[in-house]
Design a protein around this motif. Structure first.
Motif, mmCIF file in Angstrom:
data_model
loop_
_atom_site.group_PDB
_atom_site.id
_atom_site.type_symbol
_atom_site.label_atom_id
_atom_site.label_comp_id
_atom_site.label_asym_id
_atom_site.label_seq_id
_atom_site.Cartn_x
_atom_site.Cartn_y
_atom_site.Cartn_z
ATOM 1 N N ARG A 22 -22.263 39.491 -6.191
ATOM 2 C CA ARG A 22 -22.871 40.408 -5.256
ATOM 3 C C ARG A 22 -21.883 41.504 -4.878
ATOM 4 O O ARG A 22 -20.691 41.270 -4.731
ATOM 5 N N LEU A 25 -21.054 43.500 0.963
ATOM 6 C CA LEU A 25 -22.116 43.828 1.895
ATOM 7 C C LEU A 25 -21.669 44.962 2.808
ATOM 8 O O LEU A 25 -20.480 45.067 3.149
ATOM 9 N N THR A 82 -27.451 45.689 -2.875
ATOM 10 C CA THR A 82 -26.471 44.602 -2.969
ATOM 11 C C THR A 82 -26.186 44.176 -4.406
ATOM 12 O O THR A 82 -25.365 43.283 -4.630
#
Length: 317
Positions: A22, A25, A82
């Protein structure tokens, strides 16, 4: 041969699949709003804050509002922002845990069984029932449905669309899975998410969703955008759209939502309408161009007939 799914939790047996990493964030609601804008999704402060908190607190985001207010598009934008895989579970009347979790590939199991029988016939060997059953319920015959796929995939965004169409029993099942981030398949063992998916639930409020599920989530109500924000959205998604045409489409869509229509247009319909007008060469919205392209914005004959007879009033400044 097929067995009912289980959500009982025991010792972990197998690790989930990892499909990637990922992206970092966003560090604040403002950063998330900027990242969403880069995908073409324009989020106000309230929406960006709710989505940011849902990701940071690892809580599902429950989005409620009229059709066409951008609930599904939010999940798509979060996945893009993301770098996660978007996995969608479309709810409907009668959906059950099996359709959401997993199933067994019965035709492949049957072919496997026949191949074992054929091999035993050639060799003159006797099949061991326990061994045969164990080989039939192997992971290679497992069909992962959306929720199981989301638990196995890192990173992922799980979109549970139109939860209000499902029944109470499915809500209870969903509550347990979203709380534990794990499921147990009796023949294989527990599958637990290494990194829980970002979960977005949407509801068009055709019925009230139970408080128990809502309490597990962060709540967000989405309204249709005002005219100025809709103009901004149109320009974001259609950069070549003339300023005047964008303002006329947004203003007309706003008026249509205030009319007594069977299905008022959402932002998606506004975008379709603007694109259709571009394709027919319209530089501004007049009675003729509006009549020719109403099918892009209105989806019921009764709505189209009613609006077609009132186009002068609709297009009046």
């Amino acid at each position: 041969m097929a067995r009912a799914p289980s959500v009982l939790h025991a010792g972990r047996v197998n690790a989930p699949v990892s499909d990637g990493s990922r992206k970092s964030l966003p560090g604040s609601p403002a950063e998330l709003a900027t990242a969403l804008r880069a995908t073409g999704y324009l989020a106000d402060d309230g929406l960006a804050t709710a989505a940011y908190l849902a990701m940071q607190m690892n809580r599902p985001l429950f989005c409620e509002g009229e059709p066409g207010t951008g609930k599904t598009a939010l999940a798509q934008a979060l996945a893009q922002t993301t770098g996660a895989e978007l996995i969608r579970l479309q709810c409907h009347d009668g959906i059950d845990a099996g359709q959401a979790l997993y199933d067994w590939d019965f035709p492949r199991q049957l072919l496997h069984l026949r191949s074992l029988e054929a091999a035993a016939g050639v060799d003159g060997a006797k099949l061991d029932a326990d061994s045969v059953e164990a080989s039939l319920y192997d992971e290679r015959f497992l069909l992962a449905r959306p929720i199981l796929r989301a638990l196995q995939t890192t990173p992922s965004v799980l979109l549970i669309d139109e939860i209000d169409r499902a029944d109470d029993e499915f809500e209870a099942f969903l509550l347990e899975v979203l709380t534990e981030h794990a499921v147990t398949i009796p023949e294989i063992g527990e599958i637990r998410a290494t990194t829980p998916p970002i979960v977005v639930l949407t509801s068009n409020r055709t019925r009230e969703v139970h408080d128990a599920l809502k309490r597990r989530c962060l709540y967000l109500w989405l309204d249709h955008p005002d005219v100025n924000r809709e103009i901004e959205i149109l320009h974001s998604r259609l950069p070549d759209l003339p300023e005047k045409l964008a303002a006329q489409v947004a203003g007309a869509a706003h008026k249509l939502r205030q009319s007594d229509l069977i299905k008022p247009p959402g932002v998606a319909e506004s975008l379709d309408w603007a694109r259709a007008l571009q394709l027919v060469g319209a530089r501004h919205l007049d009675v003729e161009s509006a009549a020719r392209t109403l099918g892009a914005v209105l989806k019921y004959r009764e709505d189209a007939d009613r609006v077609r007879n009132q186009l002068d009033a609709l297009l009046a400044s």
